[in-house]
Design an enzyme around this catalytic site. Structure first.
Site, PDB file in Angstrom:
ATOM      1  N   ASP A 243       0.852  -1.186   0.000  1.00  0.00           N
ATOM      2  CA  ASP A 243       0.000   0.000   0.000  1.00  0.00           C
ATOM      3  C   ASP A 243       0.891   1.240   0.000  1.00  0.00           C
ATOM      4  O   ASP A 243       2.043   1.180   0.460  1.00  0.00           O
ATOM      5  CB  ASP A 243      -0.933   0.012   1.213  1.00  0.00           C
TER       6      ASP A 243
ATOM      7  N   GLU B 173       0.932   5.825   0.345  1.00  0.00           N
ATOM      8  CA  GLU B 173       0.275   7.109   0.583  1.00  0.00           C
ATOM      9  C   GLU B 173       0.976   8.131  -0.296  1.00  0.00           C
ATOM     10  O   GLU B 173       2.184   8.016  -0.553  1.00  0.00           O
ATOM     11  CB  GLU B 173       0.342   7.517   2.055  1.00  0.00           C
TER      12      GLU B 173
ATOM     13  N   ASP C  36      -6.848  17.721   0.854  1.00  0.00           N
ATOM     14  CA  ASP C  36      -7.727  16.539   0.948  1.00  0.00           C
ATOM     15  C   ASP C  36      -6.924  15.287   1.272  1.00  0.00           C
ATOM     16  O   ASP C  36      -7.363  14.440   2.058  1.00  0.00           O
ATOM     17  CB  ASP C  36      -8.485  16.340  -0.366  1.00  0.00           C
TER      18      ASP C  36
ATOM     19  N   HIS D  53      -4.355  10.982   5.276  1.00  0.00           N
ATOM     20  CA  HIS D  53      -3.211  10.277   5.876  1.00  0.00           C
ATOM     21  C   HIS D  53      -2.521  11.023   7.014  1.00  0.00           C
ATOM     22  O   HIS D  53      -1.815  10.406   7.812  1.00  0.00           O
ATOM     23  CB  HIS D  53      -2.184   9.891   4.804  1.00  0.00           C
TER      24      HIS D  53
ATOM     25  N   HIS E 190      -5.421   6.879   7.370  1.00  0.00           N
ATOM     26  CA  HIS E 190      -4.791   5.918   6.464  1.00  0.00           C
ATOM     27  C   HIS E 190      -3.287   5.913   6.707  1.00  0.00           C
ATOM     28  O   HIS E 190      -2.660   6.962   6.881  1.00  0.00           O
ATOM     29  CB  HIS E 190      -5.055   6.313   5.009  1.00  0.00           C
TER      30      HIS E 190
ATOM     31  N   ASP F 152      -2.522  -0.241   6.577  1.00  0.00           N
ATOM     32  CA  ASP F 152      -3.473  -0.667   5.543  1.00  0.00           C
ATOM     33  C   ASP F 152      -3.019  -1.953   4.870  1.00  0.00           C
ATOM     34  O   ASP F 152      -3.839  -2.807   4.518  1.00  0.00           O
ATOM     35  CB  ASP F 152      -3.651   0.438   4.509  1.00  0.00           C
TER      36      ASP F 152
END
Length: 238
Positions: free
Chosen positions: A8, A10, A53, A58, A153, A158
């Site tokens: 995963d 970010e 956003d 995160h 997140h 995750d």
């Protein structure tokens, strides 16, 4: 040996094409469907701020990333870790798009030259649960995976949750794996499974009685009538 990496990321925003960059990579290793603990977790200084956003999702600030390495300085470590593995990613095009963009910026080959393949759990979930929400949180709720610690997140968290989700999504494969991998006792010859000659068994044949035959004939007649005489029942009887 089946080696899979649940991955995963970010990012600073949603579009690598528009200049957004990778800021976190989380990888969880699984060998033969068992988590090994050999994980990889890295933060990167992207050289730009996160979109508001994205920051709300995160919570990784530019200040936190100020002393973190640039992605290009970690490519060899990442490449070696992922080498030959099958990747498991939720919404794979997003993460792969950012990873390949970082590799391209560093004038390195795409990830396809390093890995053996990709499984997209979002595609898998949509096939299994059509018409339902299939976000990671939704799948955790549906499959009984505890995600209570996920307030923001995070790539590693995750990836760990996705590992549990993937194992639950593919739970039916366990029996196949057990069959393929004998226990230590079986491998040592301590347990033997006797062969059975099925030709020695006599199977009893139970024939339909008159009432059952008539009921069957009535059903065929109804099917023949409803199809306008297009069925092949009578042709087969002839």
């Amino acid at each position: 040996m089946s080696r899979q990496i649940i991955l995963d990321t970010e990012t600073t925003g949603l579009s690598a094409v528009d200049g957004d960059r990778l800021i976190e990579l989380g990888c969880v290793e699984m060998v033969n469907r068992k988590l090994t603990g050999n994980n990889l977790h890295l933060y990167f200084n992207a050289g730009r701020d996160s979109h508001p956003d994205a920051l709300r999702v995160h919570g990784i600030t530019t200040e936190f990333l100020a002393d973190k390495p640039r992605f290009e300085t970690k490519i060899d470590e990442i490449w070696e870790y992922l080498q030959g593995a099958e990747l498991i990613i939720h919404n794979a095009p997003f993460d792969l798009g950012f990873l390949n963009n970082e590799l391209k910026l560093a004038k390195r080959p795409p990830l396809t030259q390093c890995i053996s393949g990709v499984i997209d759990t979002l595609v898998m979930a949509k096939e299994m649960y059509p018409g339902k929400r299939n976000s990671l949180d939704s799948l955790c709720d549906r499959l009984g995976v505890d995600n209570s610690g996920r307030t923001l997140h995070g790539a590693l968290l995750d990836a760990e949750l996705l590992a549990d989700v993937y194992i639950n999504l593919t739970r039916g494969q366990d029996a196949l794996i057990v069959a393929e991998e004998p226990s230590e006792a079986e491998a040592a010859g301590a347990i033997t499974i006797p062969s059975v000659d099925l030709s020695t068994f006599k199977l009893q044949v139970v024939r339909a009685n008159e009432q059952e035959l008539q009921a069957h004939a009535d059903v065929l007649t109804q099917l023949d009538k409803s199809s306008g005489g297009k069925t092949v029942w009578r042709q087969l009887e002839a």
